[in-house]
Design a protein around this motif. Structure first.
Motif, PDB file in Angstrom:
ATOM      1  N   VAL A 187      23.733  20.412 -43.448  1.00 50.41           N
ATOM      2  CA  VAL A 187      24.636  21.678 -43.440  1.00 50.41           C
ATOM      3  C   VAL A 187      23.706  22.705 -44.657  1.00 50.41           C
ATOM      4  O   VAL A 187      23.551  22.376 -45.962  1.00 50.41           O
ATOM      5  CB  VAL A 187      25.962  21.566 -44.228  1.00 50.41           C
ATOM      6  N   GLY A 188      23.203  23.461 -44.204  1.00 45.75           N
ATOM      7  CA  GLY A 188      22.148  24.327 -44.955  1.00 45.75           C
ATOM      8  C   GLY A 188      21.085  23.295 -45.405  1.00 45.75           C
ATOM      9  O   GLY A 188      20.846  22.389 -45.010  1.00 45.75           O
ATOM     10  N   HIS A 189      20.775  23.811 -46.947  1.00 49.40           N
ATOM     11  CA  HIS A 189      19.808  22.892 -47.601  1.00 49.40           C
ATOM     12  C   HIS A 189      20.393  22.245 -48.834  1.00 49.40           C
ATOM     13  O   HIS A 189      19.933  22.245 -49.796  1.00 49.40           O
ATOM     14  CB  HIS A 189      18.856  23.970 -47.957  1.00 49.40           C
ATOM     15  N   TYR A 190      21.783  22.203 -48.690  1.00 47.15           N
ATOM     16  CA  TYR A 190      22.487  21.612 -49.750  1.00 47.15           C
ATOM     17  C   TYR A 190      23.386  20.317 -49.708  1.00 47.15           C
ATOM     18  O   TYR A 190      23.929  20.116 -50.460  1.00 47.15           O
ATOM     19  CB  TYR A 190      23.274  22.901 -50.631  1.00 47.15           C
ATOM     20  N   VAL A 205      25.113  17.372 -46.394  1.00 47.25           N
ATOM     21  CA  VAL A 205      25.395  16.770 -45.081  1.00 47.25           C
ATOM     22  C   VAL A 205      26.836  16.500 -44.858  1.00 47.25           C
ATOM     23  O   VAL A 205      27.593  16.179 -45.630  1.00 47.25           O
ATOM     24  CB  VAL A 205      24.189  15.574 -44.961  1.00 47.25           C
ATOM     25  N   LYS A 206      27.089  16.578 -43.652  1.00 49.62           N
ATOM     26  CA  LYS A 206      28.056  16.092 -42.986  1.00 49.62           C
ATOM     27  C   LYS A 206      28.259  14.730 -42.340  1.00 49.62           C
ATOM     28  O   LYS A 206      27.223  14.678 -41.618  1.00 49.62           O
ATOM     29  CB  LYS A 206      28.837  17.044 -42.062  1.00 49.62           C
ATOM     30  N   ILE A 207      28.749  13.874 -42.680  1.00 50.40           N
ATOM     31  CA  ILE A 207      28.910  12.330 -42.461  1.00 50.40           C
ATOM     32  C   ILE A 207      29.879  12.068 -41.360  1.00 50.40           C
ATOM     33  O   ILE A 207      31.051  12.239 -41.909  1.00 50.40           O
ATOM     34  CB  ILE A 207      28.740  11.548 -43.394  1.00 50.40           C
ATOM     35  N   VAL A 208      29.648  11.554 -40.117  1.00 51.61           N
ATOM     36  CA  VAL A 208      30.677  11.025 -39.180  1.00 51.61           C
ATOM     37  C   VAL A 208      30.655   9.403 -39.308  1.00 51.61           C
ATOM     38  O   VAL A 208      29.732   8.966 -39.100  1.00 51.61           O
ATOM     39  CB  VAL A 208      30.431  11.675 -37.940  1.00 51.61           C
ATOM     40  N   PHE A 209      31.904   9.212 -39.575  1.00 52.59           N
ATOM     41  CA  PHE A 209      32.295   7.732 -39.423  1.00 52.59           C
ATOM     42  C   PHE A 209      32.653   7.194 -38.364  1.00 52.59           C
ATOM     43  O   PHE A 209      33.428   7.966 -37.583  1.00 52.59           O
ATOM     44  CB  PHE A 209      32.907   7.357 -40.617  1.00 52.59           C
ATOM     45  N   ASP A 210      32.429   6.013 -37.845  1.00 53.93           N
ATOM     46  CA  ASP A 210      33.023   5.378 -36.648  1.00 53.93           C
ATOM     47  C   ASP A 210      34.683   5.095 -37.013  1.00 53.93           C
ATOM     48  O   ASP A 210      35.188   4.879 -35.738  1.00 53.93           O
ATOM     49  CB  ASP A 210      32.263   4.135 -36.393  1.00 53.93           C
ATOM     50  N   ASP A 211      35.211   5.496 -37.793  1.00 58.18           N
ATOM     51  CA  ASP A 211      36.564   5.469 -37.729  1.00 58.18           C
ATOM     52  C   ASP A 211      37.153   6.899 -37.544  1.00 58.18           C
ATOM     53  O   ASP A 211      38.309   6.838 -37.494  1.00 58.18           O
ATOM     54  CB  ASP A 211      37.120   4.842 -38.950  1.00 58.18           C
ATOM     55  N   GLY A 212      36.331   7.729 -37.312  1.00 64.33           N
ATOM     56  CA  GLY A 212      36.891   8.951 -36.942  1.00 64.33           C
ATOM     57  C   GLY A 212      36.881  10.220 -37.880  1.00 64.33           C
ATOM     58  O   GLY A 212      37.025  11.301 -37.596  1.00 64.33           O
ATOM     59  N   HIS A 213      36.810   9.679 -39.045  1.00 62.72           N
ATOM     60  CA  HIS A 213      36.620  10.570 -40.298  1.00 62.72           C
ATOM     61  C   HIS A 213      35.376  11.248 -40.048  1.00 62.72           C
ATOM     62  O   HIS A 213      34.268  10.884 -40.094  1.00 62.72           O
ATOM     63  CB  HIS A 213      36.680   9.607 -41.616  1.00 62.72           C
ATOM     64  N   ASP A 214      35.380  12.560 -40.142  1.00 61.90           N
ATOM     65  CA  ASP A 214      34.288  13.704 -40.214  1.00 61.90           C
ATOM     66  C   ASP A 214      34.529  14.761 -40.840  1.00 61.90           C
ATOM     67  O   ASP A 214      33.815  15.835 -40.585  1.00 61.90           O
ATOM     68  CB  ASP A 214      34.125  13.798 -38.612  1.00 61.90           C
ATOM     69  N   THR A 215      35.532  14.915 -41.991  1.00 63.23           N
ATOM     70  CA  THR A 215      35.537  16.190 -42.831  1.00 63.23           C
ATOM     71  C   THR A 215      35.144  15.646 -44.227  1.00 63.23           C
ATOM     72  O   THR A 215      34.941  14.721 -44.640  1.00 63.23           O
ATOM     73  CB  THR A 215      36.996  16.520 -42.899  1.00 63.23           C
ATOM     74  N   GLY A 216      34.738  16.836 -44.824  1.00 59.40           N
ATOM     75  CA  GLY A 216      34.313  16.712 -46.407  1.00 59.40           C
ATOM     76  C   GLY A 216      32.499  16.929 -46.068  1.00 59.40           C
ATOM     77  O   GLY A 216      31.912  16.211 -45.120  1.00 59.40           O
ATOM     78  N   LEU A 217      32.141  17.738 -46.816  1.00 61.38           N
ATOM     79  CA  LEU A 217      30.696  17.865 -47.080  1.00 61.38           C
ATOM     80  C   LEU A 217      29.992  17.164 -48.385  1.00 61.38           C
ATOM     81  O   LEU A 217      30.390  17.334 -49.446  1.00 61.38           O
ATOM     82  CB  LEU A 217      30.198  19.264 -47.087  1.00 61.38           C
ATOM     83  N   TYR A 218      28.944  16.197 -48.061  1.00 61.21           N
ATOM     84  CA  TYR A 218      28.318  15.497 -49.240  1.00 61.21           C
ATOM     85  C   TYR A 218      27.214  16.452 -49.541  1.00 61.21           C
ATOM     86  O   TYR A 218      26.087  16.286 -49.050  1.00 61.21           O
ATOM     87  CB  TYR A 218      27.763  14.163 -48.630  1.00 61.21           C
ATOM     88  N   SER A 219      27.450  17.305 -50.603  1.00 61.78           N
ATOM     89  CA  SER A 219      26.335  17.883 -51.213  1.00 61.78           C
ATOM     90  C   SER A 219      25.441  17.123 -51.982  1.00 61.78           C
ATOM     91  O   SER A 219      25.912  15.762 -52.184  1.00 61.78           O
ATOM     92  CB  SER A 219      27.142  18.890 -52.189  1.00 61.78           C
TER      93      SER A 219
END
Length: 128
Positions: A69-72, A74-88
């Motif tokens: 996500v840009g240069h700041y 990542v978005k992490i997609v987990f195998d339990d379906g959780h895919d919200t939240g940005l890990y700056s």
């Protein structure tokens, strides 16, 4: 991101060991479990405006995708379906740098609330 927060220069997913290896521009490299990343997700769903929920049953969780996500962040997609939240970079650096203390706090909260890290058992029920 503050000036004191190092920038991520490399991310490597180790699927078998369920670890994410994160390298920062200050030369530090940390390994952090997929489980820890999931239970400390920065998503609004987990963080609830400063009153985080206790995420349980994620011992076996893994990552299926990592999207920049840009240069700041990542978005992490987990195998339990959780895919919200940005890990700056700041969030990742905080989790990596403080993981021993954060993990002990998480385990204490699990004990206090009688939660479990163990995955739930999938059951297929057929009605006749």
């Amino acid at each position: 991101m503050t000036q004191s927060t190092p920038t991520v220069t490399g991310i490597k997913l180790k699927r078998q060991s369920k670890l994410l290896e994160v390298t920062f521009d200050n030369g530090q490299t940390h390994s952090i479990s997929c489980e820890m990343l999931r239970v400390f997700s920065p998503s609004a769903e987990v963080q609830r405006h400063g009153d985080p929920i206790l995420v349980t049953h994620k011992k076996a969780v893994n990552i299926t995708a990592i999207e920049p996500v840009g240069h700041y962040a990542v978005k992490i997609v987990f195998d339990d379906g959780h895919d919200t939240g940005l890990y700056s970079w700041q969030v990742l650096y905080n989790l990596c740098s403080n993981q021993a203390e954060l993990w002990q706090q998480y385990l204490a909260r699990l004990r206090a609330e009688k939660g479990s890290r163990e995955p739930l058992i999938n059951m297929n029920i057929k009605y006749s």
